[in-house]
Design a protein around this motif. Structure first.
Motif, PDB file in Angstrom:
ATOM      1  N   TRP A   1       5.274   0.832   4.840  1.00 39.83           N
ATOM      2  CA  TRP A   1       4.099   0.518   4.029  1.00 39.83           C
ATOM      3  C   TRP A   1       4.386  -0.570   2.995  1.00 39.83           C
ATOM      4  O   TRP A   1       3.522  -1.391   2.700  1.00 39.83           O
ATOM      5  CB  TRP A   1       3.525   1.771   3.361  1.00 39.83           C
ATOM      6  CG  TRP A   1       2.552   2.430   4.287  1.00 39.83           C
ATOM      7  CD1 TRP A   1       2.694   3.628   4.902  1.00 39.83           C
ATOM      8  CD2 TRP A   1       1.314   1.881   4.746  1.00 39.83           C
ATOM      9  NE1 TRP A   1       1.611   3.863   5.711  1.00 39.83           N
ATOM     10  CE2 TRP A   1       0.749   2.811   5.634  1.00 39.83           C
ATOM     11  CE3 TRP A   1       0.624   0.702   4.501  1.00 39.83           C
ATOM     12  CZ2 TRP A   1      -0.478   2.606   6.270  1.00 39.83           C
ATOM     13  CZ3 TRP A   1      -0.593   0.496   5.130  1.00 39.83           C
ATOM     14  CH2 TRP A   1      -1.125   1.438   6.001  1.00 39.83           C
TER      15      TRP A   1
ATOM     16  N   THR B   1      -6.213   2.123   1.115  1.00 44.07           N
ATOM     17  CA  THR B   1      -4.842   2.447   1.489  1.00 44.07           C
ATOM     18  C   THR B   1      -4.162   3.261   0.400  1.00 44.07           C
ATOM     19  O   THR B   1      -3.463   4.237   0.683  1.00 44.07           O
ATOM     20  CB  THR B   1      -4.044   1.157   1.785  1.00 44.07           C
ATOM     21  OG1 THR B   1      -4.728   0.412   2.812  1.00 44.07           O
ATOM     22  CG2 THR B   1      -2.636   1.470   2.254  1.00 44.07           C
TER      23      THR B   1
ATOM     24  N   TYR C   1      -0.265  -4.311   9.706  1.00 47.79           N
ATOM     25  CA  TYR C   1      -1.281  -3.306   9.368  1.00 47.79           C
ATOM     26  C   TYR C   1      -2.112  -2.972  10.598  1.00 47.79           C
ATOM     27  O   TYR C   1      -2.409  -1.804  10.877  1.00 47.79           O
ATOM     28  CB  TYR C   1      -2.188  -3.809   8.238  1.00 47.79           C
ATOM     29  CG  TYR C   1      -2.892  -2.704   7.483  1.00 47.79           C
ATOM     30  CD1 TYR C   1      -3.696  -1.769   8.123  1.00 47.79           C
ATOM     31  CD2 TYR C   1      -2.762  -2.593   6.107  1.00 47.79           C
ATOM     32  CE1 TYR C   1      -4.340  -0.764   7.424  1.00 47.79           C
ATOM     33  CE2 TYR C   1      -3.392  -1.585   5.394  1.00 47.79           C
ATOM     34  CZ  TYR C   1      -4.183  -0.680   6.059  1.00 47.79           C
ATOM     35  OH  TYR C   1      -4.817   0.326   5.366  1.00 47.79           O
TER      36      TYR C   1
END
Length: 158
Positions: A48, A87, A135
């Motif tokens: 991430w 997110t 992503y």
């Protein structure tokens, strides 16, 4: 140059802000059943961080290219921010609210916005568009993983 630092600061604030409101060490979250093949969970924060950096660099590229043309693409920055907010609220929704369904919704919506944004920024910068690839690949997988967690833990999660 100033805009680059502002975008980076806002991005970092959103990235770390979502993490300030939750702890993945929460006993409820830690006790969820996971698929046997999920042996790399410790890498997810690294993944991430990389994805977030790519999105931040994409936003900077788009801002700088459009600014050279005399246009400030605020509308695009709002969409970048929406992706970042969705997110960053994933973990608080899943862990603090104990809602895997909510995680599926925000994860899926953020991924959809990434696909749209990648398509919209491609004419501005191919590089900025390609920076969404991590992503675009991880988002559906993460959403699927959340769905799978819901299936494995349907008695304790919603």
């Amino acid at each position: 140059m100033k805009a680059r630092w502002i975008i980076t600061a806002v991005s970092a604030a959103l990235f770390f802000g979502g993490n300030l409101f939750t702890s993945l060490r929460d006993p409820w979250f830690q006790n969820l059943q996971r698929p046997n093949w999920l042996t790399f969970e410790f890498l997810i924060p690294v993944i991430w961080t990389f994805i977030w950096a790519c999105c931040t660099i994409s936003a900077i590229i788009v801002w700088e290219k459009k600014s050279k043309q005399g246009v400030h693409p605020w509308y695009l920055m709002v969409v970048y921010a929406a992706v970042a907010i969705l997110t960053s609220i994933y973990s608080p929704i899943v862990v603090e609210l104990r809602s895997l369904t909510g995680g599926i919704i925000v994860g899926g919506l953020a991924t959809l916005l990434v696909y749209i944004l990648a398509f919209v920024v491609k004419p501005i910068s191919s590089k900025a568009s390609w920076l969404f690839l991590p992503y675009a690949l991880w988002g559906p997988f993460g959403t699927y993983l959340t769905w799978l967690l819901l299936q494995l833990n349907s008695s304790v999660a919603n």
